[in-house]
Structures are given as C-alpha cells and as structure tokens.
Design a protein around this motif. Sequence first.
Motif, short mmCIF file in Angstrom:
data_model
loop_
_atom_site.label_atom_id
_atom_site.label_comp_id
_atom_site.label_asym_id
_atom_site.label_seq_id
_atom_site.Cartn_x
_atom_site.Cartn_y
_atom_site.Cartn_z
N ARG A 8 0.83 -1.20 0.00
CA ARG A 8 0.00 0.00 0.00
C ARG A 8 0.87 1.25 0.00
N GLY A 9 1.95 1.23 0.78
CA GLY A 9 2.85 2.37 0.81
C GLY A 9 3.50 2.60 -0.53
N GLU A 10 3.87 1.53 -1.19
CA GLU A 10 4.49 1.65 -2.50
C GLU A 10 3.49 2.20 -3.51
N SER A 11 2.25 1.78 -3.40
CA SER A 11 1.21 2.26 -4.30
C SER A 11 0.99 3.76 -4.11
N GLU A 12 1.00 4.21 -2.85
CA GLU A 12 0.83 5.63 -2.57
C GLU A 12 1.97 6.44 -3.16
N LYS A 13 3.20 5.89 -3.07
CA LYS A 13 4.35 6.58 -3.64
C LYS A 13 4.20 6.70 -5.16
N SER A 14 3.74 5.62 -5.76
CA SER A 14 3.55 5.63 -7.21
C SER A 14 2.48 6.65 -7.60
N VAL A 19 1.03 12.06 -9.80
CA VAL A 19 0.45 13.40 -9.66
C VAL A 19 1.49 14.47 -9.96
N LYS A 20 2.71 14.28 -9.44
CA LYS A 20 3.78 15.25 -9.68
C LYS A 20 4.12 15.31 -11.17
N SER A 26 1.62 19.46 -17.15
CA SER A 26 0.64 20.53 -17.32
C SER A 26 1.32 21.90 -17.33
N ASN A 27 2.26 22.11 -16.42
CA ASN A 27 2.97 23.39 -16.36
C ASN A 27 3.81 23.61 -17.62
N LEU A 28 4.48 22.56 -18.09
CA LEU A 28 5.29 22.68 -19.31
C LEU A 28 4.41 22.99 -20.51
N SER A 29 3.23 22.36 -20.56
CA SER A 29 2.31 22.62 -21.66
C SER A 29 1.84 24.07 -21.64
#
Length: 223
Positions: A8-14, A19-20, A26-29
């Motif tokens: 679960r922790g690994e999934s949250e990191k992924s 998201v990042k 999005s910012n680059l676009s």
Amino acid sequence: MFSDQFRRGESEKSKLAGVKSSKLLSNLSGVAWKAFQSVNKRLPEGEAIRPNWAPGPLLKSYERTSPPLGFPRETDSLCPRCVKEVRDAVISGETTLESLMNEHPGEIKAQIVEENGQVVMRKTCPKHGEFVDVMATDPAFLERIESLFFGRDFRAAEDSHVHRHGTSNIKFGRGAVLTVDLTNRCNMMCNPCFMDANQVGYVHEPTYEDTKAILDRAVSFKP
C-alpha cells in the motif's frame, strides 16, 4: 500484514509520483502554449477560412463575443412551479402554445452568487416564493469551466421557423446534431431526461406528418 502495508505504501508513492508528473507536464504545456501565442501574435495574420456552409469567414477568437459570465451576476430563469402550471394549461387547451413565445409565462430574474463555498442561483416568483438551486459545490472549478468558453459563433440565419422559443431563442451557433424524439415511452425515469419520460402523465408520439415537418424545417436553414 507487513507485506500488505508495504504494497500500500508503495502504491501511494507511485500515485504521488504520477500526480507530480502530471502537474509538471501541465505546467510545461502551459509555458509552451504561451510561447506559441507570443510568437503567433507577431506573425502577419492570414486570411480566415470560409467554408461553403458559412455566412462568412470563420471568426477568430478575439472577434467572438460572450454572454455575462462569472459571479455574482443576474440571469433569466423560470419558476419551476409556474412551468408545470403552464404546461398543464397548454395540454388541457386552456391556453395556446404560442403563449410560451409571446407572453413569457413563469419567467423571472435570478441572481447567481457564491455562498458558503457553493455557487447558488436565487430567484423569487411573485406567486410561488423563493427558490434556491445549487449550481456548483466548487466555485473555483465553475470559474475555470466558464473561462474556457470559446465565444459565440455566427448569428443563426434563415431559421425563423425552427428557433422560435420566445426569450430562449437560439441566436448564435450552428447545429451539428438533430435529435427527434419519436416517443416518450420508456422503462426508465431518469431525472435529466429532456423528454420527461414516464413523468408527465401522458404519451407524446408525433405522427408521420409531424416528423416529416420537423425534418423539412431542419434542412430549410443554414447550420
């Protein structure tokens, strides 16, 4: 248990990494689009395209107009109870269908305002009192959606027999889809249904002549 927590922790990191990455993309676009717009404004303006069906060249973004947006603002609305009363009167023959176009029954002014973290529409009918409808639970999101409005298209032309809706006349734009409802019979009762299937207490089914007239009128004006 440890293995489950680790996964679960690994999934949250992924998920966080995704998201990042999405925000970065999005910012680059956004930066790339602003750079393109900056260069595009400095280039000589070419001749606008004019399709065969159009009454004139396609409008550029800065040539388009828009209705009042944002909030607070005033708009036209309807009293929901007056609407039902007028509909019943038309069905019973007490009033004519033309009254909807000429007399504007049930039409009232409404205020769109932000209250308690929501965007609401407030309207008061002289006969039935006040009504409050929630338009959005996220004001920032609604503001963002309205900011994406691309502007009005061509003024509708040669459509006096089609867009005769009184105050709600369609004045701008071109049709892309024609929907003809042949019946309001249905085995479901969905609230957003434009036909009010199974909710009006009567069956509405246009005849062959009615349907042909609808199609003939639809092809009689420019899109």
